[in-house]
Structure formats: C-alpha cells, structure tokens
Design an enzyme around this catalytic site. Structure first.
Site, PDB file in Angstrom:
ATOM      1  N   GLU A 170      69.722 -24.805 -18.526  1.00  0.00           N
ATOM      2  CA  GLU A 170      68.669 -25.365 -19.374  1.00  0.00           C
ATOM      3  C   GLU A 170      69.093 -25.430 -20.837  1.00  0.00           C
ATOM      4  O   GLU A 170      68.829 -24.517 -21.625  1.00  0.00           O
ATOM      5  CB  GLU A 170      67.373 -24.545 -19.254  1.00  0.00           C
ATOM      6  CG  GLU A 170      66.233 -25.117 -20.076  1.00  0.00           C
ATOM      7  CD  GLU A 170      64.953 -24.305 -20.008  1.00  0.00           C
ATOM      8  OE1 GLU A 170      63.951 -24.727 -20.601  1.00  0.00           O
ATOM      9  OE2 GLU A 170      64.953 -23.232 -19.354  1.00  0.00           O
TER      10      GLU A 170
ATOM     11  N   LYS B 227      67.903 -28.409 -15.979  1.00  0.00           N
ATOM     12  CA  LYS B 227      66.575 -28.458 -16.585  1.00  0.00           C
ATOM     13  C   LYS B 227      66.812 -28.735 -18.061  1.00  0.00           C
ATOM     14  O   LYS B 227      67.301 -27.869 -18.796  1.00  0.00           O
ATOM     15  CB  LYS B 227      65.819 -27.146 -16.398  1.00  0.00           C
ATOM     16  CG  LYS B 227      64.474 -27.121 -17.146  1.00  0.00           C
ATOM     17  CD  LYS B 227      63.648 -25.878 -16.837  1.00  0.00           C
ATOM     18  CE  LYS B 227      62.356 -25.905 -17.662  1.00  0.00           C
ATOM     19  NZ  LYS B 227      61.427 -24.806 -17.319  1.00  0.00           N
TER      20      LYS B 227
END
Length: 350
Positions: free
Chosen positions: A181, A223
């Site tokens: 992420e 993500k």
C-alpha cells in the site's frame, strides 16, 4: 497445492469482480477517537460489536471478498456462534487478513517525511497471525507531495518502497499474500499532472523493488491511492479526466502478473470515491487486465459513526442497513455500473 498456487488462489479470491475489501484495521486508539467524536465510549466490547456488524450484516458478503483486521480483532469472538472472527469471515466467504505494521517515524533530514517501523519482528508476528487464521497482510507506506520541500524525495521513495518489497517477501515466505500500500495523501495544491508523475515514480520503484527482492508477483496485490490532484489544487478536473490519469499510471507501471488493485479512499467521501472508481472501470479497455476495486475504511465507516450521535448504545441495526446501502454503491462502482449524481467525483477548485 504448492506455496505459489496457494498465494495465487488467495489473490483470486480477493480479486473477484464486483467485490472489494472492508478495511477495519484501525487500532484501538484510532477507532476510539472516531467513537468518542460521536459520543460512544471506547471499550473493547464496543469495538468488537461494531466489527461484528461489519462482518455479519446479512448480504455484506455479496460485496466483500476480504476484510483487513487489527490484531485485536483476530482474537475476538462473534456472539452469534462463539467463533473467532477469522473463522466467521472464512465461513462467509470473506478472506481474513491483518495489518502487521507498527508506527511511522520521521526520516531525518526529509522535511517530516516518514517510514514505517516493524520489519525486524515481522516474520514472528506474521506466523502468529497466520496461525490465527489470516490469509494475507497489508502494509501501508504513507507519502505526501510537497513541491516546496521536494517531497517525496528519491530517498523517501526508495526507503519506503524497498521496505514494502522486504515486507512482501517476508509475507510470502510465511505463506501470506502481501498487499502493498503506497499511500500518497490528498494533501497539497499540486495539479493532476504532478500527481501522475509522482505516482509513476513511486509505483515504478515499488514494482522494481519487489522484482529485485524476488517477490512472486502473481501472489501479491496492490492497495494504492487514487491518482488525484491535491485537495487545494485550483484547477478543475472532471471525473473522467481523473479516471484516465489513474489508468495512465497503471498502464505505465502496474505488472499484468498482479490480478487486482483495490483503491483506498484516502479522505474521499463515499460518493466521490465510488464515482471515481466507477469512471476508472468505465474507461478500462481490453489492454487493462486487472480487477480494479475498493479497499475502503473511512468512506464506508464515517457515515456509520454519524448514526451514533446522541445515542447511548451503538445502533447496530441502523448501521447495518446503511452499511449495505454503501456496499451496494461500492460494488456497483467496482463493475463500472454506478450511477453518479451531478458532479460526484469531479475535482472542484477550492
């Protein structure tokens, strides 16, 4: 089944079309601030009951492929059947995962830019979480665009992205799918062109680092933030211009070996996030092979907390009803079937 096949199977389960991830991995302090802001007492039981609603509201598993949990939640039980939440989620067809990183600290000489702690003890903690039923983990590296201070600098990007790669490799060695992420904040006044340039720089370093470290790319997921201008940017952009910018970044960087990207909401309202995700999926073409979906926390949860104002107990039924309505929007956006109202998703100059 080989380790690689196991990782791929988890990625496929999470990357189902029209389904996304509920991100409820806020630590007790963070969710406590959200509770206290609306007058709810921050107790372990309130946190447990609230998260049970997120998992067990009838129909939620129609829209959810996975849930990111705080370590506390792994060891809490459902009052429905007395089972631990990872088992509850698995039985609902929702893949359970965990946030294993610790706290951020400032990189010296980098104008406040940060890097995440927690790699040294990661393997031991991940094994514990896997034993508790987790199938994946998620590590966030927050970044900000600040042209005045030259951030994110080469050092900031390289430090954070190499750490994400090391985290991903450790995950796969333990047998967990890593969700990486890189989170570029909406803060600032930078324009969309700058956002594209910086996102390309960050993601290209991320994926090169993962490959250099020997990460099995087919067994990892992304993500990322949506590519947006800074909140204070004085230029207007339509939701379609934002969608094209997001696809430009992915087409330049994102390996086709990775099956899904699940965007974070990052301070966007549910309606803006849904409209933008929808537009991205509407602009996808045959050369864009990825599943593009959601992994939202605040966009889904903040409206739920507002229902608590002035109440002495969590209005769980009312919250569950709103949650399903929100998930319907998110699921539709993940398929490119969301009907936006007015200028939802556009960036308007502040």
């Amino acid at each position: 089944m080989t380790r690689k096949a196991e990782l791929e199977a988890v990625c496929a389960a999470i990357g189902q079309a029209g389904k996304g991830i509920t991100a409820c991995d806020e630590g007790p302090g963070t969710i406590g601030m959200r509770f206290e802001n609306v007058g709810v007492t921050n107790t372990e039981e309130n946190r447990r009951a609230y998260r049970q609603m997120l998992f067990e509201t009838p129909g939620a598993n129609k829209y959810l492929s996975a849930a990111i949990l705080d370590p506390e939640t792994l060891y809490q039980k459902s009052t429905t059947n007395g089972k631990l939440f990872p088992e509850v989620l698995s039985e609902l067809g929702i893949v359970p995962g965990v946030k294993p990183h610790l706290k951020v600290y400032a990189l010296p000489g980098q104008s406040g830019a940060t890097v995440m702690q927690g790699l040294d003890s990661l393997a031991v903690r991940l094994q514990e979480y896997k034993d508790a039923g987790c199938k994946f983990a998620k590590w966030r590296s927050p970044l900000e665009i600040d042209l005045a201070t030259g951030q994110p600098s080469e050092l900031t990007i390289e430090t954070n992205m190499k750490d994400l790669a090391r985290y991903a490799l450790i995950c796969q060695d333990v047998g967990l799918v890593p969700i990486v992420e890189p989170d570029i904040s909406l803060k600032g006044d930078h324009d969309l062109e700058t956002a594209v340039r910086v996102n390309v720089k960050v993601q290209s370093m991320l994926f090169k680092s993962m490959l250099d470290h020997g990460v099995y790319m087919e067994g990892a997921l992304l993500k990322s933030n949506m590519v947006n201008p800074g909140k204070k940017c004085k230029t207007n952009y339509t939701v379609d211009e934002l969608a094209i910018a997001n696809l430009q970044v992915f087409r330049r960087c994102f390996p086709t070996a990775m099956v899904s990207a699940n965007f974070l909401s990052g301070g966007q309202s549910l309606e803006d996030a849904a409209a933008r995700l929808d537009a991205i999926n509407k602009h996808k073409s045959a050369k864009d092979p990825w599943n593009l979906s959601f992994s939202w926390s605040a966009a889904l949860q903040m409206p739920l907390f507002e229902l608590c104002r002035g109440k002495t107990e969590l209005p769980l039924k009312e919250m569950g009803d709103l949650y399903i309505a929100e998930l319907e929007k998110a699921g539709a956006a993940a398929l490119g079937q969301y009907s936006r109202n007015g200028k939802e998703g556009d960036h308007s100059a502040k």
